[in-house]
Motif scaffolding. Sequence first.
Motif, PDB file in Angstrom:
ATOM      1  N   SER A   1       0.841  -1.207   0.000  1.00 51.08           N
ATOM      2  CA  SER A   1       0.000   0.000   0.000  1.00 51.08           C
ATOM      3  C   SER A   1       0.872   1.252   0.000  1.00 51.08           C
ATOM      4  O   SER A   1       0.594   2.215  -0.726  1.00 51.08           O
ATOM      5  CB  SER A   1      -0.921   0.004   1.222  1.00 51.08           C
ATOM      6  N   ALA A   2       1.926   1.229   0.816  1.00 50.66           N
ATOM      7  CA  ALA A   2       2.815   2.395   0.907  1.00 50.66           C
ATOM      8  C   ALA A   2       3.487   2.651  -0.448  1.00 50.66           C
ATOM      9  O   ALA A   2       3.620   3.800  -0.885  1.00 50.66           O
ATOM     10  CB  ALA A   2       3.857   2.177   2.004  1.00 50.66           C
ATOM     11  N   LEU A   3       3.902   1.564  -1.110  1.00 46.21           N
ATOM     12  CA  LEU A   3       4.565   1.743  -2.414  1.00 46.21           C
ATOM     13  C   LEU A   3       3.580   2.147  -3.504  1.00 46.21           C
ATOM     14  O   LEU A   3       3.971   2.770  -4.491  1.00 46.21           O
ATOM     15  CB  LEU A   3       5.330   0.474  -2.799  1.00 46.21           C
ATOM     16  N   MET A   4       2.297   1.815  -3.310  1.00 46.44           N
ATOM     17  CA  MET A   4       1.299   2.334  -4.252  1.00 46.44           C
ATOM     18  C   MET A   4       1.158   3.850  -4.068  1.00 46.44           C
ATOM     19  O   MET A   4       0.952   4.580  -5.045  1.00 46.44           O
ATOM     20  CB  MET A   4      -0.047   1.624  -4.058  1.00 46.44           C
ATOM     21  N   VAL A   5       1.315   4.311  -2.847  1.00 48.10           N
ATOM     22  CA  VAL A   5       1.324   5.764  -2.641  1.00 48.10           C
ATOM     23  C   VAL A   5       2.567   6.362  -3.286  1.00 48.10           C
ATOM     24  O   VAL A   5       2.492   7.402  -3.956  1.00 48.10           O
ATOM     25  CB  VAL A   5       1.243   6.164  -1.150  1.00 48.10           C
ATOM     26  N   THR A   6       3.714   5.711  -3.118  1.00 47.32           N
ATOM     27  CA  THR A   6       4.935   6.190  -3.778  1.00 47.32           C
ATOM     28  C   THR A   6       4.714   6.295  -5.285  1.00 47.32           C
ATOM     29  O   THR A   6       5.073   7.308  -5.906  1.00 47.32           O
ATOM     30  CB  THR A   6       6.116   5.236  -3.494  1.00 47.32           C
ATOM     31  N   ALA A   7       4.103   5.262  -5.869  1.00 50.21           N
ATOM     32  CA  ALA A   7       3.866   5.277  -7.320  1.00 50.21           C
ATOM     33  C   ALA A   7       2.941   6.441  -7.694  1.00 50.21           C
ATOM     34  O   ALA A   7       3.141   7.111  -8.717  1.00 50.21           O
ATOM     35  CB  ALA A   7       3.265   3.943  -7.768  1.00 50.21           C
TER      36      ALA A   7
ATOM     37  N   ASN B   1      -5.005   0.874 -10.455  1.00 48.43           N
ATOM     38  CA  ASN B   1      -4.020  -0.069  -9.924  1.00 48.43           C
ATOM     39  C   ASN B   1      -4.571  -0.895  -8.755  1.00 48.43           C
ATOM     40  O   ASN B   1      -3.792  -1.499  -8.002  1.00 48.43           O
ATOM     41  CB  ASN B   1      -2.751   0.672  -9.524  1.00 48.43           C
ATOM     42  N   GLY B   2      -5.879  -0.882  -8.602  1.00 46.91           N
ATOM     43  CA  GLY B   2      -6.502  -1.780  -7.625  1.00 46.91           C
ATOM     44  C   GLY B   2      -6.554  -1.245  -6.210  1.00 46.91           C
ATOM     45  O   GLY B   2      -6.856  -1.998  -5.272  1.00 46.91           O
ATOM     46  N   GLY B   3      -6.250   0.036  -6.025  1.00 46.15           N
ATOM     47  CA  GLY B   3      -6.316   0.624  -4.688  1.00 46.15           C
ATOM     48  C   GLY B   3      -7.543   1.495  -4.509  1.00 46.15           C
ATOM     49  O   GLY B   3      -8.282   1.756  -5.463  1.00 46.15           O
ATOM     50  N   VAL B   4      -7.751   1.910  -3.285  1.00 49.54           N
ATOM     51  CA  VAL B   4      -8.817   2.866  -2.961  1.00 49.54           C
ATOM     52  C   VAL B   4      -8.144   4.048  -2.259  1.00 49.54           C
ATOM     53  O   VAL B   4      -7.298   3.835  -1.382  1.00 49.54           O
ATOM     54  CB  VAL B   4      -9.865   2.220  -2.017  1.00 49.54           C
ATOM     55  N   PRO B   5      -8.473   5.281  -2.665  1.00 48.67           N
ATOM     56  CA  PRO B   5      -7.872   6.438  -1.973  1.00 48.67           C
ATOM     57  C   PRO B   5      -8.368   6.492  -0.518  1.00 48.67           C
ATOM     58  O   PRO B   5      -9.572   6.580  -0.289  1.00 48.67           O
ATOM     59  CB  PRO B   5      -8.390   7.645  -2.768  1.00 48.67           C
ATOM     60  N   SER B   6      -7.440   6.410   0.428  1.00 45.13           N
ATOM     61  CA  SER B   6      -7.828   6.331   1.847  1.00 45.13           C
ATOM     62  C   SER B   6      -8.556   7.586   2.323  1.00 45.13           C
ATOM     63  O   SER B   6      -9.374   7.511   3.246  1.00 45.13           O
ATOM     64  CB  SER B   6      -6.587   6.177   2.728  1.00 45.13           C
ATOM     65  N   PHE B   7      -8.201   8.731   1.744  1.00 43.94           N
ATOM     66  CA  PHE B   7      -8.714   9.984   2.300  1.00 43.94           C
ATOM     67  C   PHE B   7     -10.122  10.318   1.795  1.00 43.94           C
ATOM     68  O   PHE B   7     -10.829  11.083   2.427  1.00 43.94           O
ATOM     69  CB  PHE B   7      -7.806  11.181   1.946  1.00 43.94           C
ATOM     70  N   LYS B   8     -10.492   9.771   0.630  1.00 46.78           N
ATOM     71  CA  LYS B   8     -11.763  10.180   0.023  1.00 46.78           C
ATOM     72  C   LYS B   8     -12.914   9.791   0.947  1.00 46.78           C
ATOM     73  O   LYS B   8     -13.057   8.619   1.303  1.00 46.78           O
ATOM     74  CB  LYS B   8     -11.944   9.525  -1.351  1.00 46.78           C
TER      75      LYS B   8
ATOM     76  N   MET C   1      -5.331  -0.963   0.312  1.00 50.37           N
ATOM     77  CA  MET C   1      -5.314  -2.166  -0.541  1.00 50.37           C
ATOM     78  C   MET C   1      -5.089  -3.361   0.370  1.00 50.37           C
ATOM     79  O   MET C   1      -4.363  -3.237   1.365  1.00 50.37           O
ATOM     80  CB  MET C   1      -4.103  -2.142  -1.491  1.00 50.37           C
ATOM     81  N   ASN C   2      -5.619  -4.504   0.039  1.00 51.05           N
ATOM     82  CA  ASN C   2      -5.363  -5.735   0.819  1.00 51.05           C
ATOM     83  C   ASN C   2      -5.608  -5.523   2.311  1.00 51.05           C
ATOM     84  O   ASN C   2      -4.886  -6.065   3.140  1.00 51.05           O
ATOM     85  CB  ASN C   2      -3.919  -6.230   0.620  1.00 51.05           C
TER      86      ASN C   2
END
Length: 275
Positions: free
Chosen positions: A16-22, A51-58, A99-100
């Motif tokens: 998840s952290a690296l998806m934020v980096t990306a 990329n299969g994630g959900v924005p945490s802040f939204k 994610m996950n």
Amino acid sequence: MIHIRTKDEIELIRKSALMVTATLTEVAAFLKPGITTASVDKMAETFIRDNGGVPSFKNYHGFPASLCISVNETVVHGFPSDYIIKDGDIISVDCGVFMNEYHGDHAYTFAIGDVKPEVLKLLQVTKESLHRAIFQARENNRVGDISFAVENYTAKEHSYGVVRELVGHGVGRKLHEDPQVPNYGRRGDGKRLKEGMVLAIEPMINLGTREVQTLEDGWTVVTADRKPSAHFEHTTVVRKGRGEALSNFAPIEAAEAKNTELNSSHNPQPEKTAE
Ligand code: MG
Ligand code: MG
């Protein structure tokens, strides 16, 4: 309660952290004068979801966007808007991805074009204070050792204002978990650190006073003197010896450097050669 994460859980938080980096790497390449901060948010949300994630802040406690975009004197929690980015701005972009079943949380302050040297120095020192804080995120240290590392370097060595109203935090299944991680404090104070704790360490440092105000929208935090503020954040795991950042600035910095070169007005044009 403070969670101790297993190896497998830490690897999921790393994803998840690296998806934020990306995402922040995409932002680094996208930012330029003349575009709105809302367009940056839209691009990032699409990237995260593709990329299969959900924005945490939204929608987090009603937050209206995927990114917090905080320009110049805005410390944190700025709303993406029709504000048009200008040469000389600094733009703090804070992003979370879920994610996950785990969150990553990570922030970076970008310099757009010709930023005043004193403001560039603020960015450098704030980023360095985060590295110093991560160094202290080691087993058997205490939260106060992290806090002291930030305050000592930024406020004592560089006379900047350390924001006190907002703090770092544990991160995992929830975006904000125990413990709180202030950016000011005393060595040896606070909860003892254990290997496997995951902390979002996030210095918020002001060029002038440490005092801040929250605007009428209930979210946007600005410096009381309206001088610039910087924000850098890593999702960090406590280890023996020293902490380990699960997010990564290197690709963001590389994209920022490339973008700066592309958008630089001082970029020499290729010379035409006479045949
Ligand atoms: Mg954050
Ligand atoms: Mg955070």
